[in-house]
Design a protein around this motif. Structure first.
Motif, mmCIF file in Angstrom:
data_model
loop_
_atom_site.group_PDB
_atom_site.id
_atom_site.type_symbol
_atom_site.label_atom_id
_atom_site.label_comp_id
_atom_site.label_asym_id
_atom_site.label_seq_id
_atom_site.Cartn_x
_atom_site.Cartn_y
_atom_site.Cartn_z
ATOM 1 N N ARG A 95 -42.663 -84.870 -39.246
ATOM 2 C CA ARG A 95 -43.816 -84.029 -39.508
ATOM 3 C C ARG A 95 -45.000 -84.275 -38.566
ATOM 4 N N ASP A 96 -45.340 -85.514 -38.399
ATOM 5 C CA ASP A 96 -46.478 -85.566 -37.375
ATOM 6 C C ASP A 96 -46.011 -85.338 -36.038
ATOM 7 N N LEU A 97 -45.066 -85.610 -35.634
ATOM 8 C CA LEU A 97 -44.504 -85.339 -34.361
ATOM 9 C C LEU A 97 -44.367 -83.936 -33.913
ATOM 10 N N ALA A 98 -44.003 -82.891 -35.025
ATOM 11 C CA ALA A 98 -43.962 -81.721 -34.589
ATOM 12 C C ALA A 98 -45.151 -81.151 -34.043
ATOM 13 N N PHE A 99 -46.250 -81.684 -34.768
ATOM 14 C CA PHE A 99 -47.581 -80.947 -34.572
ATOM 15 C C PHE A 99 -48.253 -81.583 -33.391
ATOM 16 N N TYR A 100 -48.148 -82.974 -32.940
ATOM 17 C CA TYR A 100 -48.652 -83.341 -31.932
ATOM 18 C C TYR A 100 -47.895 -83.391 -30.719
ATOM 19 N N LYS A 101 -46.695 -83.005 -30.723
ATOM 20 C CA LYS A 101 -45.697 -82.705 -29.435
ATOM 21 C C LYS A 101 -45.683 -81.132 -29.194
ATOM 22 N N GLY A 102 -46.534 -80.450 -29.770
ATOM 23 C CA GLY A 102 -46.099 -79.126 -29.443
ATOM 24 C C GLY A 102 -45.035 -78.333 -30.114
ATOM 25 N N ARG A 103 -44.390 -78.962 -31.163
ATOM 26 C CA ARG A 103 -43.446 -78.201 -31.873
ATOM 27 C C ARG A 103 -43.483 -77.970 -33.243
ATOM 28 N N SER A 104 -44.815 -77.501 -33.466
ATOM 29 C CA SER A 104 -45.069 -77.243 -34.986
ATOM 30 C C SER A 104 -44.174 -75.865 -35.382
ATOM 31 N N SER A 105 -43.689 -75.335 -34.631
ATOM 32 C CA SER A 105 -43.136 -74.119 -35.088
ATOM 33 C C SER A 105 -41.533 -74.601 -35.706
ATOM 34 N N ALA A 106 -41.047 -75.710 -35.094
ATOM 35 C CA ALA A 106 -39.958 -76.356 -35.607
ATOM 36 C C ALA A 106 -39.830 -76.965 -36.965
ATOM 37 N N TRP A 107 -41.231 -77.202 -37.511
ATOM 38 C CA TRP A 107 -41.447 -77.623 -38.885
ATOM 39 C C TRP A 107 -41.460 -76.593 -39.869
ATOM 40 N N ASP A 108 -40.360 -76.295 -40.396
ATOM 41 C CA ASP A 108 -40.335 -74.995 -41.071
ATOM 42 C C ASP A 108 -40.685 -75.186 -42.731
ATOM 43 N N GLN A 109 -40.478 -74.073 -43.641
ATOM 44 C CA GLN A 109 -40.549 -74.417 -45.033
ATOM 45 C C GLN A 109 -39.497 -75.427 -45.533
ATOM 46 N N LYS A 110 -38.304 -75.285 -44.880
ATOM 47 C CA LYS A 110 -37.235 -76.260 -45.430
ATOM 48 C C LYS A 110 -37.320 -77.516 -45.430
ATOM 49 N N LEU A 111 -37.714 -78.019 -44.100
ATOM 50 C CA LEU A 111 -38.175 -79.286 -43.652
ATOM 51 C C LEU A 111 -39.320 -79.715 -44.360
ATOM 52 N N GLU A 112 -40.237 -78.800 -44.872
ATOM 53 C CA GLU A 112 -41.488 -79.211 -45.875
ATOM 54 C C GLU A 112 -41.106 -79.448 -47.026
ATOM 55 N N SER A 113 -40.323 -78.634 -47.625
ATOM 56 C CA SER A 113 -39.854 -78.863 -49.200
ATOM 57 C C SER A 113 -38.891 -80.245 -49.150
ATOM 58 N N MET A 114 -38.040 -80.553 -48.020
ATOM 59 C CA MET A 114 -37.278 -81.749 -48.078
ATOM 60 C C MET A 114 -38.201 -83.133 -47.933
ATOM 61 N N PHE A 115 -39.396 -82.728 -47.109
ATOM 62 C CA PHE A 115 -40.237 -83.707 -46.897
ATOM 63 C C PHE A 115 -41.077 -84.152 -48.479
ATOM 64 N N GLN A 116 -41.303 -83.234 -49.143
ATOM 65 C CA GLN A 116 -42.128 -83.214 -50.238
ATOM 66 C C GLN A 116 -41.058 -83.806 -51.348
ATOM 67 N N GLU A 117 -39.948 -83.387 -51.344
ATOM 68 C CA GLU A 117 -38.978 -84.266 -52.347
ATOM 69 C C GLU A 117 -38.992 -85.534 -52.118
ATOM 70 N N ALA A 118 -38.651 -85.848 -50.789
ATOM 71 C CA ALA A 118 -38.769 -87.334 -50.419
ATOM 72 C C ALA A 118 -39.785 -88.229 -50.747
ATOM 73 N N LYS A 119 -40.861 -87.570 -50.518
ATOM 74 C CA LYS A 119 -42.456 -88.029 -50.781
ATOM 75 C C LYS A 119 -42.684 -88.398 -52.252
#
Length: 242
Positions: free
Chosen positions: A187-211
């Motif tokens: 999640r951090d790398l996606a924004f700092y490496k210019g890949r923010s478009s790769a971090w979609d809602q599905k990944l965000e949901s999986m991150f929140q579930e793991a958190k």
């Protein structure tokens, strides 16, 4: 090495795969690895601020000497070397002293309440209170009063995780922590490496579930606090032999 413990390099590569369309066999390039190590260390250090997302608490011991007022907790590379080198104490859950098989519970008193009540010169006796002061690179624990005998101090809490390098492994972390940390790092790398478009809602949901799973796994503070009568002044001082 712990069973299945990944190297830091392998762990970082897995995180990149979450935000990359490359084949798993494609190696990291440019400063990918260095940035991965940087952000992984930043995450581990940031989690120590609240300790909620740190791994499970552990118990450490230290022999306090006669008249010793302070015990410091920090990284072994810090100068001067802390008394306890398990890392900075992020969350104190319980503390007690032991002498000749007898246990003496310690009361974790807030720094402000302690200094509001502190009306005496430093004394020696049976320590009854610990006062925690968080500093930049270490945690300082004050014993009040200072011990009049040599006691074994037991501290149960969460400690800041050490820095990792590309040559290290992840064996200091439990395996159940891997899934959450992979998503957090990606999640951090996606924004700092210019890949923010790769971090979609599905990944965000999986991150929140793991958190959420990690927060539910954190240990709960079961320390028993005495009533107000047992605070710094009053009859407690008499009963404690101070």
């Amino acid at each position: 090495m712990a069973l299945f413990a990944q190297t830091v390099r392998e762990f970082i590569k897995d995180s990149y795969q979450l935000i990359s369309a490359n084949s798993p066999t494609v190696p990291l390039h440019g400063d990918d690895e260095n940035k991965g190590i940087q952000f992984l260390n930043e995450l581990l250090k940031s989690y120590s601020s609240s300790s909620l997302l740190l791994t499970i608490a552990k118990k450490v011991t230290f022999n306090v000497s006669i008249g010793q007022q302070f015990v410091t907790f920090g990284d072994p590379t810090y100068t001067p070397t802390p008394d306890v080198t398990e890392g900075r104490l992020s969350n104190l859950q319980n503390a007690w002293l032991e002498l000749e098989g007898v246990t003496y519970p310690l009361i974790d008193e807030s720094r402000n309440v302690f200094f509001d009540s502190y009306k005496f010169e430093p004394q020696q006796g049976l320590p009854r209170f610990v006062i925690i002061t968080n500093e930049t690179n270490l945690t300082r624990m004050q014993l009040y009063p200072s011990p009049s005998q040599v006691y074994t101090l037991f501290v149960y809490g969460k400690f800041e995780l050490p820095y990792v390098t590309s040559n290290d492994t992840m064996e200091g972390l439990p395996l159940y922590y891997y899934r959450f940390l992979r998503f957090a790092l990606a999640r951090d790398l996606a924004f700092y490496k210019g890949r923010s478009s790769a971090w979609d809602q599905k990944l965000e949901s999986m991150f929140q579930e793991a958190k959420d799973e990690m927060e539910s796994a954190t240990s709960i503070n079961l320390a028993i606090r005495g009533d107000s009568e047992s605070y710094l002044n009053g009859s407690w001082r008499v009963r404690a032999g101070i």
